[in-house]
Design an enzyme around this catalytic site. Structure first.
Site, PDB file in Angstrom:
ATOM      1  N   LYS A 201      42.815  24.124 -22.395  1.00  0.00           N
ATOM      2  CA  LYS A 201      43.532  25.310 -22.850  1.00  0.00           C
ATOM      3  C   LYS A 201      44.760  25.508 -21.990  1.00  0.00           C
ATOM      4  O   LYS A 201      44.664  25.561 -20.768  1.00  0.00           O
ATOM      5  CB  LYS A 201      42.652  26.562 -22.783  1.00  0.00           C
ATOM      6  CG  LYS A 201      43.317  27.784 -23.438  1.00  0.00           C
ATOM      7  CD  LYS A 201      42.547  29.067 -23.188  1.00  0.00           C
ATOM      8  CE  LYS A 201      42.997  29.724 -21.905  1.00  0.00           C
ATOM      9  NZ  LYS A 201      42.482  31.104 -21.753  1.00  0.00           N
ATOM     10  N   THR A 231      40.146  39.946 -25.155  1.00  0.00           N
ATOM     11  CA  THR A 231      40.234  40.026 -26.614  1.00  0.00           C
ATOM     12  C   THR A 231      39.175  39.164 -27.282  1.00  0.00           C
ATOM     13  O   THR A 231      38.823  39.390 -28.435  1.00  0.00           O
ATOM     14  CB  THR A 231      41.607  39.566 -27.101  1.00  0.00           C
ATOM     15  OG1 THR A 231      41.788  38.175 -26.769  1.00  0.00           O
ATOM     16  CG2 THR A 231      42.719  40.374 -26.450  1.00  0.00           C
ATOM     17  N   THR A 234      39.759  33.331 -26.361  1.00  0.00           N
ATOM     18  CA  THR A 234      39.412  32.087 -25.673  1.00  0.00           C
ATOM     19  C   THR A 234      37.986  31.652 -26.005  1.00  0.00           C
ATOM     20  O   THR A 234      37.730  30.485 -26.311  1.00  0.00           O
ATOM     21  CB  THR A 234      39.560  32.268 -24.151  1.00  0.00           C
ATOM     22  OG1 THR A 234      40.933  32.524 -23.839  1.00  0.00           O
ATOM     23  CG2 THR A 234      39.107  31.025 -23.406  1.00  0.00           C
TER      24      THR A 234
END
Length: 326
Positions: A201, A231, A234
């Site tokens: 990532k 949020t 991920t």
């Protein structure tokens, strides 16, 4: 010993106090019309070993900055009034994610926060599953105590996995060490081989990229491990990747459930079977109430925090408490 929990952290403080078999000590907090505030202990602290608990996650109506400022001032007040030693008990440490420069002229806010604590006369800080353990230790010159939740999560993982083989998975390369430690703890507890994986990532200007996927998750119960869920983007990205590669079950584990704007997408996804966080921040309970159908479980950490405070006060071993080998 004196033990205080500031406004917004009272429930966690009360749970830690029960583990200590004591009551929280009384204090006063006043907010003024112009946004300023005052806080003071309502019992004597001179010559005492003082512990002040406050989790520094922003929430509805209060920012992380407000909480940080109130905690700093209260610590300084205790020191000003003769406390022999002052320990900041900060289950969630604000600004721990900004521990290095990733763009030109970036701040290194973790270090600045450490300097603020030290300037207030803080003798010791204790936190839980900080974002980057090495950066946390290097930022503070006062004594730093780091607790982790491996021993809390390990029994639940075995229960959720059932008869399926287990794989521990990091949603990014930065969390590989955290996931490896949990994998090793599980292997020591179960005597079974535990699978492992991670994915790439990269984030630049709030755009996430990276497609590398390492590890075999097919027909396994996969546990995606992170220090926090904000949020949920991920974790959800990793869960979808695991499902695409044949995972039979996918669970998300994180110590801090911040659940900010956009978390409703995570709660509505079919890619994740269960989401497990602790009560280190109040936002986890808020999310549970707001999304009653969400597959969200909250593990209490008050007992762990209380035991850690008891050991610090009695000069006991923290390593033994959280299962770190000598």
């Amino acid at each position: 010993m004196r033990f205080f929990a500031l406004k917004g952290s009272e429930q966690l403080g009360a749970a830690a106090a029960r583990a200590l078999s004591i009551d929280l000590d009384p204090h006063e907090e006043r907010d003024f019309e112009d946004g300023e505030h005052k806080a003071r202990p309502l019992v004597g602290v001179r010559g005492r070993d003082v512990y002040v608990l406050h989790s520094l996650a922003g929430g509805e109506g209060v920012s992380a900055n407000d909480k940080l400022c109130k905690l700093l001032f209260f610590l300084a007040t205790c020191k000003e009034n003769g406390a022999a030693r002052v320990t900041a008990v900060v289950p969630y440490l604000a600004y721990a994610r900004k521990d290095r420069q990733t763009k030109a002229r970036d701040p290194v806010t973790t270090r600045y926060v450490a300097q603020l604590f030290e300037a207030m006369g803080t003798d010791r800080i204790m936190t839980l599953d900080v974002h980057n353990f090495a950066a946390f230790q290097n930022a503070f010159r006062c004594e730093s105590i780091h607790l982790d939740t491996r021993k809390l999560f390990a029994p639940l993982i075995g229960k959720l996995a059932g008869d399926l083989p287990i794989a521990i998975f990091s949603p990014d390369s930065g969390g590989v060490k955290r996931a490896q430690l949990l994998k090793e703890a599980l292997e020591a507890e179960t005597g079974k081989e535990i699978g492992f994986g991670f994915m790439e990532k990269r984030r630049s200007r709030n755009v996430v990229s990276g497609e590398l996927f390492a590890g075999d998750v097919a027909d396994k119960a996969v546990f995606i491990v992170d220090d926090l869920i904000s949020t949920g983007g991920t974790v959800l990205r990793a869960a979808l990747a695991c499902r695409e590669r044949g995972a039979r079950a996918v669970h998300a584990i994180a110590t801090h459930g911040l659940f900010g704007k956009g978390a409703d997408v995570l709660f509505g996804s079919q890619a994740i079977d269960r989401i497990i966080v602790t009560d280190s921040v109040d936002s986890a309970a808020v999310a549970k109430a707001r999304y009653p159908q969400a597959p969200l479980d909250i593990l209490p950490i008050g007992c762990l925090v209380g035991k850690a405070i008891r050991r610090l006060h009695a000069q006991g071993s923290i390593s033994d408490l959280i299962g770190i080998d000598d």
